[in-house]
Design an enzyme around this catalytic site. Structure first.
Site, PDB file in Angstrom:
ATOM      1  N   LYS A 238      77.414  35.291  69.606  1.00 28.49           N
ATOM      2  CA  LYS A 238      76.011  35.248  70.160  1.00 28.49           C
ATOM      3  C   LYS A 238      74.589  36.250  69.070  1.00 28.49           C
ATOM      4  O   LYS A 238      75.342  37.372  68.287  1.00 28.49           O
ATOM      5  CB  LYS A 238      75.019  35.314  71.384  1.00 28.49           C
ATOM      6  CG  LYS A 238      74.640  35.025  71.570  1.00 28.49           C
ATOM      7  CD  LYS A 238      74.115  35.375  72.766  1.00 28.49           C
ATOM      8  CE  LYS A 238      73.282  35.402  73.905  1.00 28.49           C
ATOM      9  NZ  LYS A 238      72.346  35.547  75.239  1.00 28.49           N
TER      10      LYS A 238
ATOM     11  N   SER B  13      73.093  34.152  81.488  1.00 27.02           N
ATOM     12  CA  SER B  13      73.223  33.354  80.449  1.00 27.02           C
ATOM     13  C   SER B  13      74.600  33.221  80.062  1.00 27.02           C
ATOM     14  O   SER B  13      74.432  32.274  79.031  1.00 27.02           O
ATOM     15  CB  SER B  13      72.682  34.266  79.435  1.00 27.02           C
ATOM     16  OG  SER B  13      70.831  34.628  80.325  1.00 27.02           O
TER      17      SER B  13
ATOM     18  N   SER C 283      70.600  32.278  78.497  1.00 22.71           N
ATOM     19  CA  SER C 283      70.011  32.195  77.047  1.00 22.71           C
ATOM     20  C   SER C 283      71.403  32.132  75.923  1.00 22.71           C
ATOM     21  O   SER C 283      70.772  31.617  74.694  1.00 22.71           O
ATOM     22  CB  SER C 283      69.984  33.996  76.205  1.00 22.71           C
ATOM     23  OG  SER C 283      70.502  34.059  77.255  1.00 22.71           O
TER      24      SER C 283
END
Length: 485
Positions: free
Chosen positions: A78, A177, A153
């Site tokens: 990420k 998330s 997210s």
């Protein structure tokens, strides 16, 4: 056909050890798959092709032992986890072109294992969002339906695994998330106990809530990745010095006598009927496997959303002060005074959702409102922790829905931030309490969209969660289903 088509990380390790293929071949095949698929899914922000091939060659030269590890295996990261000399933007204009000078602790651990970093994955800007639509660079799509969001997210991390571009990726979970996008895309996503995985090198959103965790296609692979990235770190003052179990070993599927609580508050108004049915069906399966499943109560969970958004936004407003246009990050060209430099750099560098949360957090911490908002939210957080403690005094795990619905349409909630925030209703209490939680594929809606179940454990009981998740996975084949791209 891809080298890792329908394979697991454990099977790939065995293949490398048996010299059926090399890590270099595996990595080249991974980039070939990404080039073929990612134009539709848009999961990646930056590819790490040259260095990844060097890492793969080094893994091959070292040779592979009997001990199962991530050596030579591809993984995606990420884009809020800093990677030395590899662009890290947190999907924000504020950090466009930023190349960190050090690696996050989880990256050091992966490198020590010999894992291969394939590249950086898209996300909501500074991890603020639930759909991966607040990214400055692109909007990631859900591989099951390209008109739907992958969640957020960590949407890029989830979509890359669900689409078959990768078998594993890292995300971060501040209020759901990891678990929400895992549920939306039909993969396994684990949010570990707060302090289990070092946050050093994770670009901070809300420091008392953030936690890094893995996405994989199945439970055993997930346990293997968590094992690799967990452990005490002197660089992180919130890291907990506890031994790391061999999570991926001993997954037998035997859960006879395990006590599982079903919180009545998680099945109320606003939770989609198909989602409720999938969880209740899972509860019945657990009973058939010998577990004791009973209704429990978490009465203060309904206050989780307001408490979470006050605490998270307050911490975000503090953490994001460092982006001032002077030391690093975006710097405006339209400023004649120091104040204009600060204001214009931040106005241009941050997106609308980040600005909204900074304003909310600054208000909550301001003189005259601190006691009414931030202090009160902290008191509610304590009540939520106490609710969980009461349940875990008698039960091993909690079984619940992950989200209130299946994946929603792209753009559907962009003009309604409250509706977007409410989609975190069933995940934020876990972060507020600092507990571990996992999302496991548990079926599909009438539209063919994935539905996940959430298993929540007591502090540092990831092994118990994995045992129950593995048992459910072995009794079903939901994790074997693949989207058609």
């Amino acid at each position: 056909m891809s080298l890792f088509e329908n394979k697991t990380l454990v099977e790939l390790h065995d293949g490398l050890r048996a010299k059926e293929f090399t890590s270099e071949e595996l990595v080249k095949d991974t980039f070939k798959t990404i080039n073929a698929i990612d134009g539709k899914v848009e999961a990646f922000l930056t590819l790490n092709e040259e260095e990844a091939l060097q890492q793969a060659k080094a893994a091959d030269e070292k040779g592979y032992s009997e001990i199962v590890s991530l050596q030579g295996l591809p993984i995606g990261i990420k884009d809020n986890i800093v990677t030395k000399d590899l662009t890290t933007t947190a999907a924000s204009r504020m950090l466009e072109g930023f190349n960190p000078i050090y690696d996050a602790t989880v990256m050091e651990k992966l490198k020590a294992e010999g894992a291969v970093n394939i590249g950086k994955l898209n996300m909501d800007e500074f991890a603020m969002g639930g759909s991966t639509e607040t990214s400055y660079y692109k909007k990631t799509k859900n591989p099951w339906d390209l008109t739907k969001v992958p969640g957020g997210s960590s949407g890029g991390s989830a979509a890359a695994v669900a689409s078959g571009e990768l078998l594993a990726s890292l995300g971060s979970d501040t209020g759901g998330s990891i678990r929400q996008p895992a549920s939306f895309t039909g993969v396994v996503g684990m949010k570990p106990t707060y302090g289990r995985v070092s946050r050093y090198g994770l670009i901070a959103f809300a420091s008392s809530l953030d936690q890094i965790g893995p996405f994989t296609r199945n439970v055993k692979d997930n346990a293997l990745v968590l094992e690799a990235i967990s452990g005490y770190d002197t660089h992180d003052s919130t890291s907990v010095n506890k031994p790391v179990p061999a999570y991926h070993q001993g997954l037998t599927g035997d859960i006879k006598g395990m006590k599982i609580g079903l919180p009545k508050e998680y099945f109320g108004e606003g939770v989609d009927e198909e989602v409720q049915k999938a969880v209740l069906k899972a509860a019945e399966q657990y009973r058939q496997m010998g577990a004791i499943v009973e209704e429990v109560s978490l009465p203060h969970s309904k206050f989780g959303i307001p408490a979470y958004y006050i605490i998270a936004s307050s911490e975000a407003s503090s953490n994001l002060q460092r982006f001032d246009g002077i030391r690093y990050g975006h710097r405006t060209e339209n400023a004649e005074t120091l104040e204009e430099l600060f204001v214009n750099s931040r106005s241009e560098g941050f997106g609308m959702e980040v600005k909204r949360r900074i304003m909310l957090g600054t208000f909550s911490l301001s003189s005259g409102y601190y006691d009414a908002y931030f202090k009160k939210a902290g008191q509610v957080r304590t009540l939520i922790k106490q609710d969980f403690a009461k349940v875990f005094a008698d039960y091993d795990l909690i079984l619940a829905p992950v989200t209130t619905s299946t994946a929603f349409g792209l753009g559907e909630k962009n003009d309604d931030p409250i509706s977007m925030y409410m989609s975190d209703l069933l995940t934020v209490p876990v972060n507020l309490a600092g507990l571990p939680g996992i999302s496991v594929p548990a079926g599909f809606s009438s539209e063919g969209l994935p539905i996940g179940i959430q298993l929540i454990g007591n502090y540092f009981q990831e092994q118990t969660i994995y045992q129950a998740a593995y048992a459910f996975e072995q009794a079903n084949n939901y994790h074997l289903q693949r989207p058609t791209l």
